[in-house]
Design a protein around this motif. Structure first.
Motif, PDB file in Angstrom:
ATOM      1  N   ASP A  12       0.839  -1.198   0.000  1.00  0.00           N
ATOM      2  CA  ASP A  12       0.000   0.000   0.000  1.00  0.00           C
ATOM      3  C   ASP A  12       0.881   1.258   0.000  1.00  0.00           C
ATOM      4  OD1 ASP A  12      -1.448   2.262   1.516  1.00  0.00           O
ATOM      5  OD2 ASP A  12      -3.087   0.883   1.023  1.00  0.00           O
ATOM      6  N   GLU A  13       0.700   2.116  -0.983  1.00  0.00           N
ATOM      7  CA  GLU A  13       1.525   3.326  -1.132  1.00  0.00           C
ATOM      8  C   GLU A  13       1.458   4.225   0.096  1.00  0.00           C
ATOM      9  OE1 GLU A  13       3.797   4.156  -3.464  1.00  0.00           O
ATOM     10  OE2 GLU A  13       3.404   2.186  -4.319  1.00  0.00           O
ATOM     11  N   TYR A  14       0.279   4.386   0.650  1.00  0.00           N
ATOM     12  CA  TYR A  14       0.119   5.241   1.834  1.00  0.00           C
ATOM     13  C   TYR A  14       1.035   4.756   2.961  1.00  0.00           C
ATOM     14  CZ  TYR A  14      -1.953   7.199   6.066  1.00  0.00           C
ATOM     15  OH  TYR A  14      -2.129   7.834   7.264  1.00  0.00           O
ATOM     16  N   TRP A  15       0.978   3.458   3.256  1.00  0.00           N
ATOM     17  CA  TRP A  15       1.790   2.914   4.335  1.00  0.00           C
ATOM     18  C   TRP A  15       3.270   2.904   3.981  1.00  0.00           C
ATOM     19  CZ3 TRP A  15      -0.025   3.131   8.902  1.00  0.00           C
ATOM     20  CH2 TRP A  15      -1.397   3.023   9.122  1.00  0.00           C
ATOM     21  N   ASN A  17       4.870   5.044   2.142  1.00  0.00           N
ATOM     22  CA  ASN A  17       5.371   6.416   2.293  1.00  0.00           C
ATOM     23  C   ASN A  17       5.467   6.826   3.752  1.00  0.00           C
ATOM     24  OD1 ASN A  17       5.565   6.703  -0.492  1.00  0.00           O
ATOM     25  ND2 ASN A  17       3.505   7.528  -0.679  1.00  0.00           N
ATOM     26  N   ASN A  18       4.418   6.600   4.512  1.00  0.00           N
ATOM     27  CA  ASN A  18       4.416   7.031   5.916  1.00  0.00           C
ATOM     28  C   ASN A  18       5.444   6.292   6.761  1.00  0.00           C
ATOM     29  OD1 ASN A  18       2.513   9.131   5.940  1.00  0.00           O
ATOM     30  ND2 ASN A  18       0.854   7.643   5.807  1.00  0.00           N
TER      31      ASN A  18
END
Length: 190
Positions: A12-15, A17-18
């Protein structure tokens, strides 16, 4: 100062990155790599040295790829890295499988603020089981004293079935079910 090398296995891109941003802010942690698939994870682990694998459990649909990676590493002895499972899932079976396949910790993504501490604890062999999994593991340890039949009855009782319904489902007399429930209570009291 030697840095803790972390491989992030997350699709997942969101995870990605974060978590990458959070790890990048730590002086004692180095992000050794970020991969999104089971195949890429196994390949990366052959070519780079990592201390900690931060592993998402579901990489493709609901395949539990992270558990498969851990199983493969355990089977082949392919890595001495410590695995911390990171997931949105919290079902008992998934938590138990994660630890059976070699995870040293299990953190749900809703508790992601605890990742940095968990990485350090794992690296220094001081892993405290995260509260996301600890109560479930304690319960399973206590329940391990039950026979398979008692465990089946216990699970049905936890699902809300009464003695009569359990006796009908298991083709046993109500008196047998009462007796087994009494035995279960005695074992759980210690």
């Amino acid at each position: 100062m030697e840095k803790i090398r972390v491989l992030l296995v997350e699709d997942d891109e969101y995870w990605k990155n974060n978590i990458s941003d959070d790890l990048g802010k730590e002086d004692d942690i180095s992000l050794a790599g970020v991969v999104s698939t089971k195949e890429d994870a196994l390949s990366a682990l052959q070519s780079i040295e990592v201390d900690i694998i931060l592993m998402d459990i579901n990489l493709t649909a609901n395949n539990l790829d992270g558990i498969e990676i851990a199983r493969e590493l355990k089977r082949t002895g392919g890595s001495s890295s410590k695995i911390i499972m990171l997931t949105s899932l919290h079902q008992k079976e998934i938590v138990m499988q994660s630890f059976k396949q070699g995870a040293v910790n299990f953190i749900t993504k809703s508790s992601y603020q605890d990742i940095i501490r968990a990485i350090r604890e794992a690296y220094y062999n001081r892993s405290a089981i995260h509260p996301d999994a600890a109560e479930m593991l304690r319960t399973e340890i206590i329940l391990s004293d039950l026979t398979p039949m008692e465990r089946e009855i216990y699970d049905l009782k936890q699902q809300g079935y009464n003695k009569t319904q359990i006796s009908e489902l298991l083709y046993k007399s109500v008196n047998t079910i009462k007796s087994q429930l009494r035995s279960i209570r005695d074992k759980l009291r210690g």
